[in-house]
Design an enzyme around this catalytic site. Structure first.
Site, PDB file in Angstrom:
ATOM      1  CG  ASP A   1      -9.386  -0.405   5.024  1.00  4.08           C
ATOM      2  OD1 ASP A   1      -9.547  -0.419   3.635  1.00  4.08           O
ATOM      3  OD2 ASP A   1      -8.652  -0.613   5.789  1.00  4.08           O
TER       4      ASP A   1
ATOM      5  CE  LYS B   1      -3.706  -2.432   2.102  1.00  4.31           C
ATOM      6  NZ  LYS B   1      -4.478  -2.838   3.327  1.00  4.31           N
TER       7      LYS B   1
ATOM      8  CD  GLN C   1      -3.568  -4.304   6.709  1.00  7.14           C
ATOM      9  OE1 GLN C   1      -3.343  -3.327   5.942  1.00  7.14           O
ATOM     10  NE2 GLN C   1      -4.314  -5.535   6.297  1.00  7.14           N
TER      11      GLN C   1
END
Ligand code: NAD
Length: 310
Positions: free
Chosen positions: A121, A54, A98
């Protein structure tokens, strides 16, 4: 029938190209670059690879990225503080924590803490609720990428029966909402669904996100359907590999198992899907590549919404 193979790479490359162009234009016209903060707690090996990917991709596309790597013993309060600080920074447009998080941390509270306008997200309940109401919202990257891919391959969704297998917050549920937004008739199936095969056999679009290698066999697929295989499973069993791949592919896969100890397999039996479906996403090379590309798109969109429209 031999299915058309839908290349996720082709779509991911196109998304990334477009994001890079828009980022360059933003920098030129408005003097800023979208900022992405990725927060990782502890030493989960897979998370380390995902986060590295990422950060690397955001740099390649001209975004500014930060990697906050916190020790495994980080407390819930400490992580909340990190998120809060990022929420308050004007140069940060996207915040991604994460998952999975260590046990002492309450994941739900952390996701709720991320400012909805920076929630790239799409896991904050406000964005989940907006999505459920059919509003525009930052949507989870994997299902958002799948919709983008289906559009670019000109696969009609309006009025078609879309069956999503799996109801996780990351893939299945948001996938169903996004398909509904495209005017599909949507069915969600999961581990307690009875007569799964009867349901999947009526699917014009079948999205499979279960986490079981090769679980969906040819007989589950309506001839001519579009099959999107989200599953990512490590297979080391050579006998299973023999069931899943035709001769040409098998040789390559067996070599990979020998070299790396496993090969990546989706939730759908690829050999049988190719014979039944009209369109099929391969693993690897399909959906997996879309997620990071869509994260870049979400970060750019979050930056534009927050900085240009206020
Ligand atoms: P999850 O474990 O959270 O959810 C699995 C879902 O599958 C559950 O809702 C469960 O009810 C359903 N299920 C399990 N067994 C079933 C059965 N026998 N019949 C019908 N339904 C069944 O998993 P997830 O996070 O949604 O991920 C699913 C798969 O997608 C995994 O293989 C994961 O690695 C992969 N994944 C890929 C990407 C990507 O490509 N970027 C992103 C996220 C997840």
């Amino acid at each position: 029938m031999t299915a058309r193979i839908l290349s996720g790479k082709e779509i991911a490359d196109a998304i990334k190209r477009e994001v890079a162009e828009e980022v360059a234009t933003l920098a030129e016209s408005y003097g800023f670059r979208p900022g992405l903060a990725v927060v990782r707690v502890g030493e989960d090996a897979a998370s380390s690879v995902y986060v590295g990917n990422k950060v690397k991709t955001s740099e390649e596309l001209g975004l500014v990225s930060e990697h906050h790597h916190l020790p495994a013993e980080t407390t819930h309060a400490e992580l909340l503080k990190v998120v809060d600080d990022l929420n308050n920074r004007d140069d940060i447009d996207g915040i991604l924590v994460q998952l999975p998080l260590p046990r002492q941390i309450n994941e739900k509270e952390i996701l709720e803490k991320i400012s909805p306008e920076k929630d790239v997200d799409g896991f904050n309940p406000l964005n989940v609720g907006r999505l459920a109401q059919g509003q525009n919202a930052l949507a989870p990257c994997t299902p958002a990428g799948i919709i983008d891919m289906l559009k670019r391959f000109e696969i009609e969704m309006r009025g078609r029966h879309a069956v999503v297998i799996g109801r996780s917050n990351i893939v299945g549920r948001p996938m169903a909402q996004l398909l509904l937004k495209q005017d599909a008739t949507v069915t969600i199936a999961h581990r307690y669904s009875e007569n799964l095969i009867e349901i999947t056999r009526t699917a014009d679009i079948l999205v499979v996100a279960i986490g079981r290698a090769g679980f969906i066999r040819g007989e589950f697929i309506k001839p001519g359907a579009t099959v999107v295989d989200v599953g990512i499973n490590n297979v080391s069993d050579t006998e299973l590999a023999k069931e899943l791949f035709d001769e040409a592919e098998l040789e390559k896969r067996l070599k990979t198992i020998e070299k790396r100890g496993f090969t990546l397999v989706g939730d759908v039996n690829p050999r049988e899907a190719r014979e039944k479906a009209a369109n099929f996403t391969p693993v690897p090379g399909g959906v997996g590549l879309l997620t990071v590309a869509m994260l870049m798109r979400n970060t750019l969109d979050a930056a534009k919404t927050r900085r240009l429209k206020k």
